[in-house]
Scaffold this active site. Structure first.
Site, short mmCIF file in Angstrom:
data_model
loop_
_atom_site.label_atom_id
_atom_site.label_comp_id
_atom_site.label_asym_id
_atom_site.label_seq_id
_atom_site.Cartn_x
_atom_site.Cartn_y
_atom_site.Cartn_z
N ASP A 11 0.84 -1.19 0.00
CA ASP A 11 0.00 0.00 0.00
C ASP A 11 0.88 1.25 0.00
O ASP A 11 1.22 1.79 1.05
CB ASP A 11 -0.94 -0.02 1.20
CG ASP A 11 -2.00 -1.11 1.07
OD1 ASP A 11 -2.45 -1.33 -0.07
OD2 ASP A 11 -2.36 -1.72 2.07
N LYS A 33 -1.22 -7.74 -2.38
CA LYS A 33 -2.47 -7.04 -2.09
C LYS A 33 -2.29 -5.56 -2.40
O LYS A 33 -1.38 -4.92 -1.89
CB LYS A 33 -2.87 -7.20 -0.62
CG LYS A 33 -4.21 -6.52 -0.29
CD LYS A 33 -4.52 -6.55 1.18
CE LYS A 33 -3.88 -5.41 1.93
NZ LYS A 33 -4.57 -4.09 1.71
N ASP A 60 -7.94 -4.98 -2.89
CA ASP A 60 -8.61 -4.74 -1.61
C ASP A 60 -9.22 -3.35 -1.58
O ASP A 60 -8.68 -2.42 -0.98
CB ASP A 60 -7.58 -4.91 -0.47
CG ASP A 60 -8.22 -4.83 0.90
OD1 ASP A 60 -9.43 -5.11 1.01
OD2 ASP A 60 -7.49 -4.49 1.86
N LEU A 61 -10.37 -3.21 -2.24
CA LEU A 61 -11.03 -1.91 -2.32
C LEU A 61 -12.20 -1.77 -1.36
O LEU A 61 -12.76 -0.69 -1.21
CB LEU A 61 -11.52 -1.67 -3.76
CG LEU A 61 -10.41 -1.68 -4.82
CD1 LEU A 61 -11.00 -1.35 -6.20
CD2 LEU A 61 -9.31 -0.70 -4.46
N LEU A 63 -15.41 -2.45 -1.30
CA LEU A 63 -16.54 -1.75 -1.90
C LEU A 63 -17.75 -1.79 -0.96
O LEU A 63 -18.08 -2.81 -0.37
CB LEU A 63 -16.90 -2.38 -3.24
CG LEU A 63 -15.76 -2.38 -4.28
CD1 LEU A 63 -16.17 -3.18 -5.51
CD2 LEU A 63 -15.38 -0.95 -4.65
N ASP A 65 -21.58 0.23 -1.04
CA ASP A 65 -22.52 1.23 -1.56
C ASP A 65 -23.83 0.51 -1.83
O ASP A 65 -23.99 -0.66 -1.45
CB ASP A 65 -21.94 1.88 -2.83
CG ASP A 65 -22.37 3.33 -3.01
OD1 ASP A 65 -23.59 3.59 -2.93
OD2 ASP A 65 -21.50 4.19 -3.21
N PRO A 67 -26.52 -1.70 -3.85
CA PRO A 67 -26.21 -2.88 -4.67
C PRO A 67 -25.87 -2.58 -6.13
O PRO A 67 -24.89 -3.12 -6.66
CB PRO A 67 -27.47 -3.73 -4.55
CG PRO A 67 -28.01 -3.38 -3.19
CD PRO A 67 -27.73 -1.90 -3.04
N ASN A 68 -26.64 -1.74 -6.78
CA ASN A 68 -26.40 -1.46 -8.19
C ASN A 68 -25.05 -0.80 -8.42
O ASN A 68 -24.32 -1.14 -9.36
CB ASN A 68 -27.51 -0.57 -8.75
CG ASN A 68 -27.35 -0.31 -10.23
OD1 ASN A 68 -27.40 -1.23 -11.04
ND2 ASN A 68 -27.11 0.94 -10.59
N THR A 116 -9.60 -4.98 11.44
CA THR A 116 -8.70 -5.30 12.56
C THR A 116 -8.25 -4.06 13.31
O THR A 116 -7.61 -4.16 14.36
CB THR A 116 -7.46 -6.08 12.07
OG1 THR A 116 -6.85 -5.37 10.99
CG2 THR A 116 -7.86 -7.47 11.59
N ARG A 176 1.31 -10.30 12.44
CA ARG A 176 2.60 -9.77 12.89
C ARG A 176 3.49 -10.94 13.32
O ARG A 176 3.04 -11.77 14.10
CB ARG A 176 2.42 -8.80 14.07
CG ARG A 176 1.69 -7.51 13.71
CD ARG A 176 2.55 -6.63 12.81
NE ARG A 176 1.90 -5.36 12.50
CZ ARG A 176 1.13 -5.16 11.45
NH1 ARG A 176 0.86 -6.16 10.63
NH2 ARG A 176 0.62 -3.97 11.21
N ARG A 207 3.61 -4.22 6.58
CA ARG A 207 4.81 -3.55 7.08
C ARG A 207 5.93 -4.45 7.55
O ARG A 207 7.11 -4.12 7.34
CB ARG A 207 4.40 -2.54 8.17
CG ARG A 207 3.80 -1.28 7.58
CD ARG A 207 3.04 -0.45 8.60
NE ARG A 207 1.73 -1.02 8.88
CZ ARG A 207 0.72 -0.33 9.40
NH1 ARG A 207 0.88 0.94 9.70
NH2 ARG A 207 -0.43 -0.90 9.63
#
Length: 226
Positions: A11, A33, A60-61, A63, A65, A67-68, A116, A176, A207
């Site tokens: 990331d 990822k 890994d977005l 999502l 919102d 459904p459509n 998490t 970890r 990390r």
């Protein structure tokens, strides 16, 4: 996904750095990822560039919102053919059903249960019963009902989730190493070996690998404990 269960979380908005890390660890991880930070900076072109390294991509977005909208977003991502794609289980049954229906064949759609970074106090503050374990179980059953492939949950809950869904696919972040220094913003963490023993299908590790002086050595050291 028969390789190493380790997916390294890359990331970063620095695509050169992302490529460098992925190239260095590629022989000791099962995939990469890419999350919101990377996608916001580089979009689909960046994902394709990373996919060219021939490692499975976990997009890994998370999502979440109506459904459509989520279904159309999944359709827009279909050409990337991610190995794994996340939605939020809190989006509800219909949203998850539509996300799975819109996903390309071969993409595992998994639902994020409880982040998490959250604990019982955080859940209580947003009006949810302050029991992370019970919330993960509730959302795991909902994701199963929706026809998804699995869920994302911490290592603390994965054993209970797998008991509810023996054939599910379980993504466990907040990993970890035993000798790791600090948890950063993660509140519910576990070692790689413990998470696998509890029922994890794949381990998301960021990390401890990406910020190591030698990412490849760090990945190999973690792999050796599995």
């Amino acid at each position: 996904m028969t390789r190493s269960p380790i997916y390294v979380a890359i990331d970063t908005p620095d695509i050169a750095r992302a490529r460098e890390i992925a190239a260095r660890v590629r022989n000791h991880v099962g995939g990469i990822k890419l999350g919101l930070e990377f996608f916001s900076a580089h979009g689909q072109a960046g994902v394709r560039e990373m996919a060219a390294l021939d490692l499975p991509v976990f997009l890994d977005l998370k999502l979440h919102d109506i459904p459509n909208t989520v279904a159309k977003a999944v359709q827009a991502l279909a050409s990337l053919k991610p190995a794994i794609l996340t939605v939020h289980a809190a989006g509800g049954l219909a949203m998850m059903e539509d996300a799975k229906a819109a996903a390309p064949v071969g993409t595992k759609v998994v639902a994020v249960t409880v982040l998490t970074s959250l604990d019982g106090n955080d859940l209580d503050s947003i009006g949810v019963a302050p029991d992370t374990h019970a919330q993960v179980e509730r959302l795991t059953l909902l994701a199963r009902q929706a026809g998804l492939d699995g869920v994302v949950c911490s290592g603390n809950e994965v054993k209970a989730a797998r008991k509810l869904w023996p054939q599910g696919f379980f993504v466990v972040p907040g990993i970890r190493p035993a000798d790791g220094n600090g948890h950063a913003d993660q509140k519910r963490v576990m070692t790689p070996r413990q998470a696998l023993d509890q029922g994890a299908s794949i381990l998301v590790i960021g990390r401890p690998i990406t910020q190591a002086e030698d990412p490849d050595q760090a990945a190999r050291a973690i792999e050796a404990t599995l």
